[in-house]
Design a protein around this motif. Sequence first.
Motif, PDB file in Angstrom:
ATOM      1  N   ILE A  24       1.008  -1.137  -0.164  1.00 14.90           N
ATOM      2  CA  ILE A  24      -0.005   0.048   0.001  1.00 14.90           C
ATOM      3  C   ILE A  24       1.056   1.318  -0.108  1.00 14.90           C
ATOM      4  O   ILE A  24       1.923   1.252   0.678  1.00 14.90           O
ATOM      5  CB  ILE A  24      -1.091   0.146   1.182  1.00 14.90           C
ATOM      6  N   PRO A  25       0.493   2.122  -0.755  1.00 16.71           N
ATOM      7  CA  PRO A  25       1.611   3.407  -1.031  1.00 16.71           C
ATOM      8  C   PRO A  25       1.386   4.341   0.588  1.00 16.71           C
ATOM      9  O   PRO A  25       0.888   5.588   0.484  1.00 16.71           O
ATOM     10  CB  PRO A  25       1.141   4.167  -2.297  1.00 16.71           C
ATOM     11  N   LEU A  26       1.998   3.659   1.458  1.00 16.98           N
ATOM     12  CA  LEU A  26       1.973   4.354   2.809  1.00 16.98           C
ATOM     13  C   LEU A  26       3.175   4.497   3.612  1.00 16.98           C
ATOM     14  O   LEU A  26       3.561   3.211   3.759  1.00 16.98           O
ATOM     15  CB  LEU A  26       0.759   3.991   3.556  1.00 16.98           C
ATOM     16  N   ALA A  48       0.718  -6.309   8.839  1.00 15.39           N
ATOM     17  CA  ALA A  48      -0.914  -6.727   8.814  1.00 15.39           C
ATOM     18  C   ALA A  48      -1.371  -5.985   7.553  1.00 15.39           C
ATOM     19  O   ALA A  48      -2.042  -6.704   6.751  1.00 15.39           O
ATOM     20  CB  ALA A  48      -1.407  -6.387   9.984  1.00 15.39           C
ATOM     21  N   PHE A  49      -0.914  -4.786   7.471  1.00  8.13           N
ATOM     22  CA  PHE A  49      -1.684  -4.019   6.275  1.00  8.13           C
ATOM     23  C   PHE A  49      -0.790  -3.893   5.229  1.00  8.13           C
ATOM     24  O   PHE A  49      -1.230  -3.015   4.318  1.00  8.13           O
ATOM     25  CB  PHE A  49      -2.287  -2.719   6.875  1.00  8.13           C
ATOM     26  N   TYR A 124       0.870   8.580   0.659  1.00  3.62           N
ATOM     27  CA  TYR A 124       1.028   9.328   1.661  1.00  3.62           C
ATOM     28  C   TYR A 124       2.184   8.928   2.812  1.00  3.62           C
ATOM     29  O   TYR A 124       2.433   7.689   2.660  1.00  3.62           O
ATOM     30  CB  TYR A 124      -0.433   9.005   2.625  1.00  3.62           C
ATOM     31  N   ALA A 125       2.352   9.739   3.752  1.00  2.00           N
ATOM     32  CA  ALA A 125       3.341   9.472   5.173  1.00  2.00           C
ATOM     33  C   ALA A 125       2.719   9.765   6.025  1.00  2.00           C
ATOM     34  O   ALA A 125       2.225  11.119   6.158  1.00  2.00           O
ATOM     35  CB  ALA A 125       4.831  10.104   4.679  1.00  2.00           C
ATOM     36  N   LEU A 126       2.466   9.078   6.943  1.00  2.00           N
ATOM     37  CA  LEU A 126       1.722   9.408   8.131  1.00  2.00           C
ATOM     38  C   LEU A 126       2.878   9.486   9.285  1.00  2.00           C
ATOM     39  O   LEU A 126       3.663   8.683   9.678  1.00  2.00           O
ATOM     40  CB  LEU A 126       0.722   8.370   8.803  1.00  2.00           C
ATOM     41  N   VAL A 167      -4.951   4.619  12.499  1.00  2.00           N
ATOM     42  CA  VAL A 167      -4.565   5.244  11.014  1.00  2.00           C
ATOM     43  C   VAL A 167      -4.274   4.527   9.933  1.00  2.00           C
ATOM     44  O   VAL A 167      -4.546   4.887   8.746  1.00  2.00           O
ATOM     45  CB  VAL A 167      -3.637   6.672  11.299  1.00  2.00           C
ATOM     46  N   MET A 168      -3.334   3.680  10.470  1.00  2.00           N
ATOM     47  CA  MET A 168      -2.794   2.660   9.148  1.00  2.00           C
ATOM     48  C   MET A 168      -4.045   1.821   8.714  1.00  2.00           C
ATOM     49  O   MET A 168      -4.134   1.652   7.564  1.00  2.00           O
ATOM     50  CB  MET A 168      -2.014   1.679   9.874  1.00  2.00           C
ATOM     51  N   TRP A 169      -5.103   1.273   9.583  1.00  2.00           N
ATOM     52  CA  TRP A 169      -6.319   0.790   9.099  1.00  2.00           C
ATOM     53  C   TRP A 169      -7.097   1.916   8.180  1.00  2.00           C
ATOM     54  O   TRP A 169      -7.513   1.317   7.115  1.00  2.00           O
ATOM     55  CB  TRP A 169      -7.166   0.261  10.245  1.00  2.00           C
TER      56      TRP A 169
END
Length: 176
Positions: A24-26, A48-49, A124-126, A167-169
């Motif tokens: 995922i692009p995160l 997990a994600f 995104y980058a969190l 937030v990841m979910w």
Amino acid sequence: MVQKLKLEELNRIDVETFKKVEKIPLVIILDNIRSMHNVGAAFRTADAFLIEKIILCGITPQPPHREIHKAALGATESVDWYHEADTNTAISDLKSKGYEIIGIEQTTSSELITDFAIDRSKKYALILGNEVEGISDEVLPNIDVFLEIPQLGTKHSLNVSVCAGIVMWEFAKALK
């Protein structure tokens, strides 16, 4: 009668397959996190994600360490990560690669994560900040958007690992 599934019945991928699978692009940036438990939990959730990578910044502890491993359960082997001494350097690098930088922080300009429209065409980058101080003050001007998780009780914050999971979910389900 309902029975719990055994580990071999879960059909999980191995580390080698995880490394090859599309992520995922995160990206998750941990800004001066103190707790090794929070770091390990972030790794486990990222696994997990199918999160792209974790960047450990400042004083954030780095694997290998027994306390990180206790929470990560091997996810430090599957999830790509690196350490960057300065969080703003990590942000600058990600911005140059087209990432939108999202600070998970209660600020005068934050919006509820439930009101934020996650765009599947973006990366995104969190950023999650220190357990006591939050995101470093010198980082705030370089963040594009601030999001916060709605809270209805008497406490004003969540544990970093719980916040990371939420937030990841939210982003993973929107970006997958």
